[in-house]
Design a protein around this motif. Structure first.
Motif, PDB file in Angstrom:
ATOM      1  N   ARG A 194       0.895  -1.579  -0.085  1.00 19.36           N
ATOM      2  CA  ARG A 194      -0.068  -0.051  -0.302  1.00 19.36           C
ATOM      3  C   ARG A 194       1.215   1.253   0.135  1.00 19.36           C
ATOM      4  O   ARG A 194       0.332   2.016  -0.280  1.00 19.36           O
ATOM      5  N   PHE A 195       2.467   1.644   0.584  1.00 17.90           N
ATOM      6  CA  PHE A 195       3.298   2.082   0.319  1.00 17.90           C
ATOM      7  C   PHE A 195       3.207   2.544  -1.003  1.00 17.90           C
ATOM      8  O   PHE A 195       3.655   3.893  -1.203  1.00 17.90           O
ATOM      9  N   GLN A 196       3.976   1.910  -1.393  1.00  9.70           N
ATOM     10  CA  GLN A 196       4.513   1.575  -2.294  1.00  9.70           C
ATOM     11  C   GLN A 196       3.550   1.951  -3.896  1.00  9.70           C
ATOM     12  O   GLN A 196       3.762   3.075  -3.838  1.00  9.70           O
ATOM     13  N   ALA A 197       1.877   2.002  -3.767  1.00  9.02           N
ATOM     14  CA  ALA A 197       1.069   2.273  -5.206  1.00  9.02           C
ATOM     15  C   ALA A 197       0.639   3.513  -4.092  1.00  9.02           C
ATOM     16  O   ALA A 197       1.233   4.315  -5.213  1.00  9.02           O
ATOM     17  N   LEU A 326       6.349   2.359 -13.201  1.00  9.67           N
ATOM     18  CA  LEU A 326       4.898   2.446 -13.994  1.00  9.67           C
ATOM     19  C   LEU A 326       4.307   0.999 -14.065  1.00  9.67           C
ATOM     20  O   LEU A 326       3.050   0.450 -13.404  1.00  9.67           O
ATOM     21  N   ALA A 327       5.662   0.313 -14.689  1.00 14.14           N
ATOM     22  CA  ALA A 327       5.494  -1.652 -14.806  1.00 14.14           C
ATOM     23  C   ALA A 327       5.346  -1.672 -13.054  1.00 14.14           C
ATOM     24  O   ALA A 327       4.506  -2.461 -13.085  1.00 14.14           O
ATOM     25  N   TYR A 328       6.359  -1.562 -12.582  1.00 14.84           N
ATOM     26  CA  TYR A 328       6.115  -1.877 -11.137  1.00 14.84           C
ATOM     27  C   TYR A 328       4.845  -1.405 -10.410  1.00 14.84           C
ATOM     28  O   TYR A 328       4.472  -2.412  -9.655  1.00 14.84           O
ATOM     29  N   ASP A 329       4.431  -0.755 -10.335  1.00 16.98           N
ATOM     30  CA  ASP A 329       3.499  -0.015 -10.360  1.00 16.98           C
ATOM     31  C   ASP A 329       2.182  -0.789 -10.148  1.00 16.98           C
ATOM     32  O   ASP A 329       1.383  -1.625  -8.869  1.00 16.98           O
ATOM     33  N   GLN A 330       2.072  -1.387 -12.010  1.00 14.54           N
ATOM     34  CA  GLN A 330       1.449  -2.366 -12.251  1.00 14.54           C
ATOM     35  C   GLN A 330       1.120  -3.753 -10.785  1.00 14.54           C
ATOM     36  O   GLN A 330       0.137  -4.378 -10.635  1.00 14.54           O
TER      37      GLN A 330
END
Length: 562
Positions: A194-197, A326-330
């Motif tokens: 959640r923090f990372q997102a 952004l890919a990591y976020d997905q």
């Protein structure tokens, strides 16, 4: 089946080429002549454990090669396809070199393989049985698979259904158990995701943004230099106090226009100067526009640098560029949603797990019942075979013991082991421990006769499995081996004349001294040669007329009964 065998520098064999036929082939000869060495060579081709001790003294390496016909063996074909080994030809060539360094070089149809693959494929082609080498029949952990093979038509579809359900059950159980056992780590993982997102979402990154910011930064850092250069250029082009470059170029253009009609060369010069004049005017207008738009914003550079620093910090954590971030976020988002769904679905997961377990239990019990029914038929079949081998008092059973609390295994819930009682009044016990040498030979042959049809192995090798028997038992064993040869090629080392007489082909193995070295020699015996060898086996070192007559009778009887 094994069609040809080539042996080079192996033990006492310098060079030996053997062609084999279908049916039953026996190797006979004096003890120590090298019969078992030939079988050892075949065993190594099938992936057996190699050693530099096998290399002939004075040689650098031992080389073994065997050519097999596959007979469309599905197990062999499946492995060849799995490992990408060409099998367009119906024959299969296995090669193995054992070098003095201890290195093994193995090939199948020319493709390099390791000894593990060689062993896997070799076991589908060759089954070697020796007096003290029980292999599958004497290994309790193999008995369940043998029972399943005996009743494959009934067991195979059930086992497939069970294994499919087992895989689904295990996958869900693993996920459920991991969550229950690691609830603290699970919660920590959710918080971190959640923090990372949120961190990436709050940054509101755009693809290509970093490149634009770096361009802005470069412009802002060079503001004074750009401004000075533009002003200097503007003054040079249009100076109000003195003639600028545009004015002087205009004067040159007007002067040249007066003479451009006199000659083409003047016209070309006039055109060049005219073009320069108008380009200078355009440049002056562009410079003027740039100067009008230039406005120093002292805080703009700070904003750009801060934004670039924010992007840099995110790159350190999540990727080398914005696209990767952004890919990591997905990826984080997908995992987070899955874990959140799992949290809300925990009750449903447990309910689903219970349903899968109940279904698996039912299939496992049905599979177990089918196996127990098959075990009854196997018991009857083994008893029939043992009676023919003069063990009519022996009792054979398939012993079942289920795992505690129906603990599921990939093969079901059954532990299976073959049990035996050789004489009335004795204790029924595990087959692997209960039988004596002579009894073991007969039990093994009884089982082998039953399994020979279904196992699909193309070559079965018996290495002195008839040791410890004689008389009518020896004859019964000979007939059983002959019966097995009706389903698979049989190669047999024997000291029993009854067994040798039943063979379709017979090789005599002997030792010769050549150049001070012992070598193994192999002779393919014709009918007269077989009579002489059988007589030797019957009488010992001195062959008599009676032993020759007996040998002829043995061959005649074998030919008549076959």
């Amino acid at each position: 089946m094994l069609q040809e065998l080539s042996i080079r520098n192996f033990a006492i064999i310098e060079k030996l080429n053997i062609e084999f036929n279908s049916g039953m082939t026996v190797l006979t000869g004096e003890t120590g002549a090298g019969k078992s060495i030939i079988i050892d060579a075949v065993g190594l081709l099938a992936g057996g454990r190699g050693s530099v001790d096998f290399i002939r003294k004075g040689a650098k390496k031992a080389v073994l090669q065997g050519m097999f016909s596959m007979d469309k063996n599905p197990d062999t074909l499946a492995l060849l396809n799995q490992y990408g080994i060409d099998h367009s030809d119906p024959t299969l060539i296995l090669q193995r070199e054992i070098q003095m360094s201890g290195r093994n070089v193995c090939r199948i149809n020319g493709s390099l393989v390791n000894t593990t693959i060689l062993k896997q494929i070799g076991e589908t082609l060759i089954d070697i049985h020796g007096q003290n080498e029980h292999q599958e029949l004497m290994q309790p952990d193999k008995h369940l698979g043998m029972l399943d093979e005996f009743a494959r038509n009934e067991v195979k579809p059930l086992l497939k259904q069970y294994q499919e359900e087992y895989e689904r059950y295990q996958a869900l159980k693993k996920k459920f158990d991991r969550k229950k056992a690691n609830e603290k780590e699970w919660a920590q993982r959710v918080d971190m995701l959640r923090f990372q997102a949120k961190e990436i979402e709050d940054a509101n990154l755009q693809v290509g943004e970093e490149e634009q910011l770096n361009s802005q930064k470069e412009l802002l850092e060079n503001f004074q230099k750009i401004s000075t250069a533009l002003q200097t250029a503007q003054l040079a082009l249009e100076n109000e106090e003195s003639a600028g470059a545009i004015d002087t170029t205009g004067e040159a253009m007007n002067a040249l226009r007066d003479i451009e009609d006199i000659d083409d060369k003047y016209k070309n010069i006039s055109n060049i100067v005219s073009s320069a004049y108008y380009q200078l005017q355009d440049a002056t207008n562009d410079i003027s526009g740039e100067l009008d738009n230039m406005e120093w914003d002292e805080g703009k550079l700070d904003q750009v640098e801060k934004r670039l620093e924010d992007i840099y910090q995110l790159k350190k954590k999540y990727g080398d560029n914005i696209k990767q971030i952004l890919a990591y976020d997905q990826k984080v988002s997908d995992e987070l949603h899955s874990m959140i769904d799992s949290e809300s679905d925990e009750g449903q997961m447990e309910e689903k797990l219970e349903k899968l377990q109940e279904s698996l239990k039912k299939t496992a019990i049905t599979l177990s019942q089918t196996r127990k029914e098959a075990a009854k038929h196997l018991k009857i079949a083994v008893h029939e075979q043992l009676q023919q081998l003069y063990m009519d008092k022996a009792e054979f059973e398939v012993h079942f013991s289920q795992t505690d609390d129906l603990k599921f295994k990939p093969t079901g819930i059954d532990n299976v082991e073959f049990y035996l009682r050789t004489n009335p009044g004795e204790t029924m016990g595990p087959l692997s421990r209960i039988a004596s040498g002579g009894e073991l030979s007969r039990i093994m042959l009884a089982l082998k006769t039953i399994f020979a049809k279904s196992q699909g192995v193309t070559s079965i090798i018996f290495d002195e499995v008839d040791t410890g028997v004689s008389g009518r038992v020896a004859q019964a064993i000979a007939e059983k081996i002959k019966l097995i040869a009706g389903y698979s090629q049989v190669l047999c080392i024997t000291h029993l004349p009854q067994v040798a007489a039943e063979a379709d082909h017979q090789f005599f193995v002997s030792k010769v001294i050549k150049d001070g070295r012992t070598e193994t020699k192999l002779n393919d015996l014709d009918t007269d040669g077989r009579v002489q060898e059988l007589a030797r086996m019957l009488a010992g070192s001195t062959v008599t007329k009676l032993s020759i007559q007996h040998a002829k009778e043995l061959l005649k009887m074998a030919h008549t009964t076959s």
